[in-house]
Design a protein around this motif. Structure first.
Motif, short mmCIF file in Angstrom:
data_model
loop_
_atom_site.label_atom_id
_atom_site.label_comp_id
_atom_site.label_asym_id
_atom_site.label_seq_id
_atom_site.Cartn_x
_atom_site.Cartn_y
_atom_site.Cartn_z
N HIS A 117 -56.19 -40.35 65.90
CA HIS A 117 -56.92 -39.75 65.03
C HIS A 117 -58.04 -41.13 64.67
O HIS A 117 -58.27 -41.96 65.01
CB HIS A 117 -55.78 -39.86 63.71
CG HIS A 117 -55.42 -40.97 63.19
ND1 HIS A 117 -54.29 -41.86 63.86
CD2 HIS A 117 -55.79 -41.91 62.03
CE1 HIS A 117 -54.21 -42.74 63.15
NE2 HIS A 117 -55.02 -42.93 62.23
N ASP A 119 -59.67 -42.48 61.04
CA ASP A 119 -59.70 -42.59 59.50
C ASP A 119 -60.99 -42.09 58.81
O ASP A 119 -61.76 -43.09 58.72
CB ASP A 119 -59.16 -43.96 58.99
CG ASP A 119 -57.33 -44.37 59.26
OD1 ASP A 119 -57.19 -43.89 60.62
OD2 ASP A 119 -57.00 -44.86 58.53
N HIS A 173 -57.57 -43.98 67.15
CA HIS A 173 -56.55 -44.90 67.41
C HIS A 173 -55.49 -44.34 67.06
O HIS A 173 -55.19 -43.09 66.24
CB HIS A 173 -56.71 -46.05 66.43
CG HIS A 173 -56.96 -45.75 64.91
ND1 HIS A 173 -57.96 -45.46 64.38
CD2 HIS A 173 -55.78 -45.81 64.26
CE1 HIS A 173 -57.93 -45.08 63.22
NE2 HIS A 173 -56.48 -45.27 63.15
FE FE Z 1 -55.42 -44.96 61.20
#
Ligand code: FE
Ligand code: MD6
Length: 202
Positions: A117, A119, A173
């Protein structure tokens, strides 16, 4: 690691500092119990359980999707304050970024993982995301800005700090798996990862 702005700081917290942080988290968990986040649209539950501390917390459910909010999704209470130890870590590694507003607490039981994913639910994408690992070792995977970019894996151990800033801020990550019973810090098999974020523009 090709991406600048990715920093792995092994053993940033010594055993005593890890124990102090664990004790502070026990207090957080008492007022803000772990909840099971659910993916938007599909409604699939995450295998990781979560809670938060700080002014804002990251939550996800089927109807509302990924977002930050000041209250716990189950209890409706505001999140407990961020332990001072965490703001101290942030000041030491976040290169002058404004104070963190959210600390997401991820709890991994054996078998839990976190898919690749990015962020990017924060308004302020110039501040880094800083994480602290406690408990069992885990294989962390990090790639590039595109999902198909090559990845490499990094072993995260109890007391390690990660900084995703600069080019790495928007890198994909995740956690492939945890290695149960490689640490005795938590008194049970499992792993805690704390991610500190600046959410709003200062
Ligand atoms: Fe993350
Ligand atoms: C984990 N970490 O270590 C998952 N995100 O359990 C993350 O998703 C993460 O470690 C942003 C920055 C640092 C991280």
């Amino acid at each position: 690691m090709a991406l600048s702005g990715f920093r792995h700081l092994p053993g940033f917290l010594d055993r005593q500092a890890q124990m102090r942080l664990k004790a502070a988290l026990d207090d957080v968990l008492e007022v803000a119990p772990l909840f099971v986040p659910v993916m938007p649209r599909s409604g699939r539950p995450f295998s990781v359980r979560m809670t938060n501390c700080g002014d804002l917390g990251w939550v996800s459910d089927k109807a509302g999707g990924y977002r930050y909010q000041p209250t716990h999704p189950d209890t409706g209470a505001t999140w407990p304050a961020m332990p001072r130890q965490l703001t101290t870590i942030w000041k030491a590694v976040a290169d002058g970024a404004p104070a963190p507003e959210a600390c997401l607490v991820n709890w991994y039981a054996p078998g839990a993982k976190m898919g690749l994913h990015v962020d990017r639910d924060e308004e302020d994408l110039s501040a880094p995301v800083v994480s602290v690992s406690l408990g069992d070792d885990a294989w962390f995977r990090i790639g590039g800005r595109k999902r198909g970019d090559p990845t490499e894996k990094v072993l995260l151990r109890s007391g390690d700090v990660l900084v995703l800033g600069g080019d790495a801020r928007l890198a994909f990550h995740g956690i492939d798996r945890i290695l149960p019973r490689t640490s005795d810090l938590l008194g049970e098999a499992g792993r805690i990862n704390l991610t500190l974020r600046r959410v709003r523009l200062a």
